[in-house]
Design a protein around this motif. Structure first.
Motif, PDB file in Angstrom:
ATOM      1  N   ALA A   1       0.947  -1.284  -0.006  1.00 17.36           N
ATOM      2  CA  ALA A   1       0.012   0.183  -0.098  1.00 17.36           C
ATOM      3  C   ALA A   1       0.859   1.149   0.009  1.00 17.36           C
ATOM      4  O   ALA A   1       0.484   2.121  -0.629  1.00 17.36           O
ATOM      5  N   GLU A   2       1.996   1.212   0.814  1.00 16.15           N
ATOM      6  CA  GLU A   2       2.976   2.396   0.824  1.00 16.15           C
ATOM      7  C   GLU A   2       3.862   2.634  -0.532  1.00 16.15           C
ATOM      8  O   GLU A   2       3.834   3.790  -0.786  1.00 16.15           O
ATOM      9  N   HIS A   3       3.802   1.441  -1.023  1.00 14.09           N
ATOM     10  CA  HIS A   3       4.614   1.474  -2.305  1.00 14.09           C
ATOM     11  C   HIS A   3       4.041   1.189  -3.515  1.00 14.09           C
ATOM     12  O   HIS A   3       4.744   0.391  -4.202  1.00 14.09           O
ATOM     13  N   GLY A   4       2.933   1.505  -3.468  1.00 14.09           N
ATOM     14  CA  GLY A   4       2.321   0.959  -4.734  1.00 14.09           C
ATOM     15  C   GLY A   4       2.528   1.267  -6.089  1.00 14.09           C
ATOM     16  O   GLY A   4       2.833   0.593  -7.110  1.00 14.09           O
ATOM     17  N   ASN A   5       3.184   2.441  -6.314  1.00 13.42           N
ATOM     18  CA  ASN A   5       3.754   2.932  -7.653  1.00 13.42           C
ATOM     19  C   ASN A   5       4.956   2.210  -8.115  1.00 13.42           C
ATOM     20  O   ASN A   5       5.216   1.784  -9.090  1.00 13.42           O
TER      21      ASN A   5
END
Length: 228
Positions: free
Chosen positions: A111-115
């Motif tokens: 979720a924090e590093h989705g990109n």
């Protein structure tokens, strides 16, 4: 003259250049990670160069081409993910606590590093000479570690350890695929709810495997193994 005297002296300038090039490559990868977080998985080399504060042509003084840059980003991401999940391999507490911590770490990172995750799935494959991709690398590392953990408990309970690997890879696939799809289409489910569902499903799968061998555990009681 001795053979040592005939040997060529190490080129100090070459060593310094190699060290400087490696440092600059790390700096560009750091800039790329920031640019991906800001601009998304379709980030351009120009945007990465802007983040690094240099012209686009400067980037390719330190990388062979776009694929080389993608490989470097993928390698860094793999190191970051595996380092963040490393504490999971020294579990403690109740079965439900251990599952909750593991799922929370994985879904939280996603979720924090989705990109970055999307970047790896969309671009890293094309940048790999071996035909693999960074996401698969990470999932394999996690599943292999989980295999050892499950194998340990099954062996301790005198159950069939042959199921350890397919069970571990299946659980990792469940969490990763569900969370990855949730990133693109949450359907009104927030992150805590998703994590809770995954924890519940994982316990059901593990409980079924244990009961098949005659073992019944309280998921909310400290895990006590025979002779422990």
């Amino acid at each position: 003259m001795t053979p040592e005297a005939d040997a060529p002296r190490p080129d100090g300038r070459a060593a310094r250049w190699a060290g400087q090039r490696e440092r600059r490559r790390r700096e560009f990868v750091d800039a790329a990670l920031r640019a991906i977080a800001e601009h998304g998985p379709e980030v351009s080399t120009e945007q990465i160069a802007d983040e690094a504060g240099v012209a686009r042509t400067r980037v390719y003084k330190h990388f062979d081409d776009a694929a080389d840059l993608q490989r470097a980003i993928a390698h860094r991401a793999t190191d970051l993910i595996t380092a963040e999940l490393a504490p999971l391999w020294d579990p403690s507490g109740t079965p439900m606590q251990m599952i909750t911590v593991a799922v929370g770490a994985h879904t939280g990172w996603l979720a924090e590093h989705g990109n970055l995750y999307r970047f790896l799935t969309r671009h890293a494959y094309a940048g790999r000479r071996d035909g693999g991709d960074a996401v698969t690398d990470v999932k394999t590392v996690i599943a292999q570690q989980l295999t050892l953990l499950i194998e340990h408990y099954l062996e301790t309970f005198e159950l069939d350890v042959r199921i350890s690997e397919p069970l571990a890879f299946g659980l990792v696939g469940l969490v990763d695929t569900s969370a990855a799809r949730w990133l693109d289409n949450p359907r009104g489910i927030d992150l805590p709810e998703l994590a809770g569902l995954l924890v519940h499903w994982i316990w059901r799968i593990l409980d079924d495997a244990l009961r098949a061998g005659g073992i019944e555990l309280d998921p909310h009681a400290p895990l006590l193994v025979p002779g422990g």
